[in-house]
Design an enzyme around this catalytic site. Sequence first.
Site, mmCIF file in Angstrom:
data_model
loop_
_atom_site.group_PDB
_atom_site.id
_atom_site.type_symbol
_atom_site.label_atom_id
_atom_site.label_comp_id
_atom_site.label_asym_id
_atom_site.label_seq_id
_atom_site.Cartn_x
_atom_site.Cartn_y
_atom_site.Cartn_z
ATOM 1 N N GLY A 335 13.718 -1.895 0.286
ATOM 2 C CA GLY A 335 13.093 -1.866 1.570
ATOM 3 C C GLY A 335 11.634 -1.452 1.539
ATOM 4 O O GLY A 335 11.036 -1.714 0.796
ATOM 5 N N SER A 336 11.165 -0.615 2.721
ATOM 6 C CA SER A 336 9.701 -0.316 2.770
ATOM 7 C C SER A 336 9.287 0.807 1.863
ATOM 8 O O SER A 336 10.068 1.796 1.509
ATOM 9 C CB SER A 336 9.546 -0.042 4.174
ATOM 10 O OG SER A 336 10.179 1.318 4.326
ATOM 11 N N THR A 337 8.019 0.716 1.411
ATOM 12 C CA THR A 337 7.466 1.711 0.618
ATOM 13 C C THR A 337 7.514 3.387 1.164
ATOM 14 O O THR A 337 8.051 4.248 0.523
ATOM 15 C CB THR A 337 5.861 1.613 0.244
ATOM 16 O OG1 THR A 337 5.972 0.073 -0.431
ATOM 17 C CG2 THR A 337 5.232 2.359 -0.669
ATOM 18 N N VAL A 339 9.986 4.682 3.038
ATOM 19 C CA VAL A 339 11.218 4.907 3.352
ATOM 20 C C VAL A 339 11.841 5.045 1.665
ATOM 21 O O VAL A 339 12.401 6.133 1.294
ATOM 22 C CB VAL A 339 12.438 3.738 3.750
ATOM 23 C CG1 VAL A 339 13.764 4.329 3.907
ATOM 24 C CG2 VAL A 339 11.860 3.754 5.113
ATOM 25 N N GLY A 340 11.060 4.505 0.609
ATOM 26 C CA GLY A 340 11.334 4.532 -0.665
ATOM 27 C C GLY A 340 10.837 5.824 -1.181
ATOM 28 O O GLY A 340 11.600 6.256 -1.998
ATOM 29 N N GLU A 357 12.816 -0.867 -5.024
ATOM 30 C CA GLU A 357 12.214 -2.339 -4.944
ATOM 31 C C GLU A 357 11.792 -2.467 -3.494
ATOM 32 O O GLU A 357 12.407 -2.341 -2.546
ATOM 33 C CB GLU A 357 13.206 -3.655 -5.177
ATOM 34 C CG GLU A 357 12.580 -4.925 -5.256
ATOM 35 C CD GLU A 357 12.435 -5.484 -3.839
ATOM 36 O OE1 GLU A 357 11.105 -5.414 -3.336
ATOM 37 O OE2 GLU A 357 13.210 -6.174 -3.102
ATOM 38 N N CYS A 391 11.150 -10.585 0.986
ATOM 39 C CA CYS A 391 10.668 -9.181 0.196
ATOM 40 C C CYS A 391 9.226 -9.754 -0.729
ATOM 41 O O CYS A 391 8.274 -9.609 -1.116
ATOM 42 C CB CYS A 391 11.428 -8.594 -0.803
ATOM 43 S SG CYS A 391 12.836 -7.576 0.083
#
Length: 649
Positions: A335-337, A339-340, A357, A391
């Site tokens: 997912g997004s940076t 939320v990561g 990722e 992605c």
Amino acid sequence: RARPVGTRGSPLFPIRVTHDSMAKTKVPPPSTLAAMLPALPPQAVAILDRTVSLGSAACAWILAQEKATLAAYAGAAILAYVLLSVLLSPRVPRVDVRLTEEEKRGVPGKKWKPGTKFPADRIPCYDPGTLDVLGPDMKAMTRDEVVAKIEKARAAQEQWKHSSFKQRRFLLKVIARFILDNQDDICRVSARDSGKPLVDAAFGEILVTLEKIKWLLREGERWLKPERRSAGLMMFYKSARVEYRPAGVMGAIVPWNYPFHNVFNPLLANLFAGNALVVKVSEHASWSSLYYGRAIEACLEAAGAPKDLVQIVHGYAEAGNAVVTGGADKVVFVGSTGVGRAVMRAAADTLTPVVLELGGKDPFVVLDDADLSQCVPMALRGAFQSCGQNCAGAERFYVQEKVHDAFVKRVMLAANQLRQGWALSPGVDCGAMCMPNQAAYVHALVEDAVEKGAKVLRGGELPDPQKVGGQFYPPTVLVDVDHSMRIMREEVFGPVLAIVKFKTDDEAVTLANDCAFGLGSNVFGSTRRALKVGNALNAGMTTVNDFCATYMAQSLPFGGVKESGFDRFAGIEGLRGCCHVKSVVVDGIPFIRTDIPPPLQYPVKPNAFAFCKSLCHMFFGLGFAEKIAGLGMLAKAFVAPADSNAKRD
């Protein structure tokens, strides 16, 4: 035909030979065979006699046949082998999972109103290409419900971890059979939930999933078997190995852009590794997981696997946090940076290992010796497949000035013919934007670029979703783009082909690396030159003269550097990442074992330190003389322990 010359050789080997057959079959001359006989026992002579007789007879028969006859026999043998393989291979059962009538037609007459906020406890399900409601709202799971699913998965995994690779392969074949038989329904469900056309679903959902299954069937066991390692010089008599044990319950939080593959990708690797899987699907693609979930249950049952081995979670942040902190042994997040980072913070409290990722902003470099007839169609698919919601999609197009105008001309020739609309309409090239606010975000990036000097050659307008009946953003082409613009620095995740002109290869490398992300990269040009540029790119993956081929090569790991995350899924590294790595050392030579040398046994002797130093010189000295000196030091440590221990370095 060969010319016979009579019977020759030892009485034990009355072989009828020919000049031609001796030359072709390279049978040792009879005199050589006769000379060997006295040294052989009678049993060996009898076996050799029989072997040579049969071999000679076979050679003579083959040489006596016409080529057409030999070809017919060879064809018959191959056909017999194929038939036996088919007859003896286990039958793979077909799984019959059908769409419900409601899933086929949706909720007639009911539309989703753009701009409506999602309720906290329910998940709306609608088609982004028509705004048609697909079914009743789904329940957003609480933490307790997710933890209960993790516990169910753990109980199932306790049984599955003892399964054989044969049974795991059989399960994968059952899944493959389901996919092959139900491509239409799988792609239609994906298209309605995520907005992508059927062709894009076939690429991103079906092809890559089947390729992964094929790779696991062919190579998976090889990479999970215990692996021999060297035991080292001092432990030469030991046998060392690495074992790959199932991790247990794997958690996965996956995005909405490929709802089928994003579930089955972690499922295949983890089930083959002996794990259970708890996967949280996106709130923007939950409806499709109902059909896919039923298919998973049916495949597990058909293969004789525990029914609770795969658990699907629906919900928002609370459910996602529970997947990370609720007892999973490891978590993969895609997912997004932003939320990561939140996932990583949550995992820190429980020391749960995570694979991240995250975002991507892949460069697409076109050198002036590139074949434009090849790379322009690749560029169009890299930018516009699934409406740019990939992605590892291409987001930054660097084109060398010598071919820049020709590249743009070819791009526009195709881009002006692109057709956008509902995913299931005939002849659609680009579908809808899955997330409710994504089109507005993409348009803001385009507007910023135009304000700073970029030119729009196609698209660049934000349609009203209520007027056009869906969440759309048109395929857009920008030129005169530079790195002062947000669109060159922020992840777009939309259908924009932004072109930057460059002069030299070094400039292309500098521009491509001037980015916070580092997931994939693509370079087009003469192979040696393109590879040189690709080697200089700071990215987790590079494809030369192709687009995103690293993902179709399922033996390769998938992941990036910098703000694109760390660790890898897919490939050998990803498969082994589904395991705990255990090191094992055992005695490798019978009757040789390790005993603590007397100087080192408690209480240690006066010569203990000198003994250790002598071993270092004896085993690891940098030359033969030093090793001999170490042997002398060892002798001295035993002969004169007090003296050998007195000297200080």
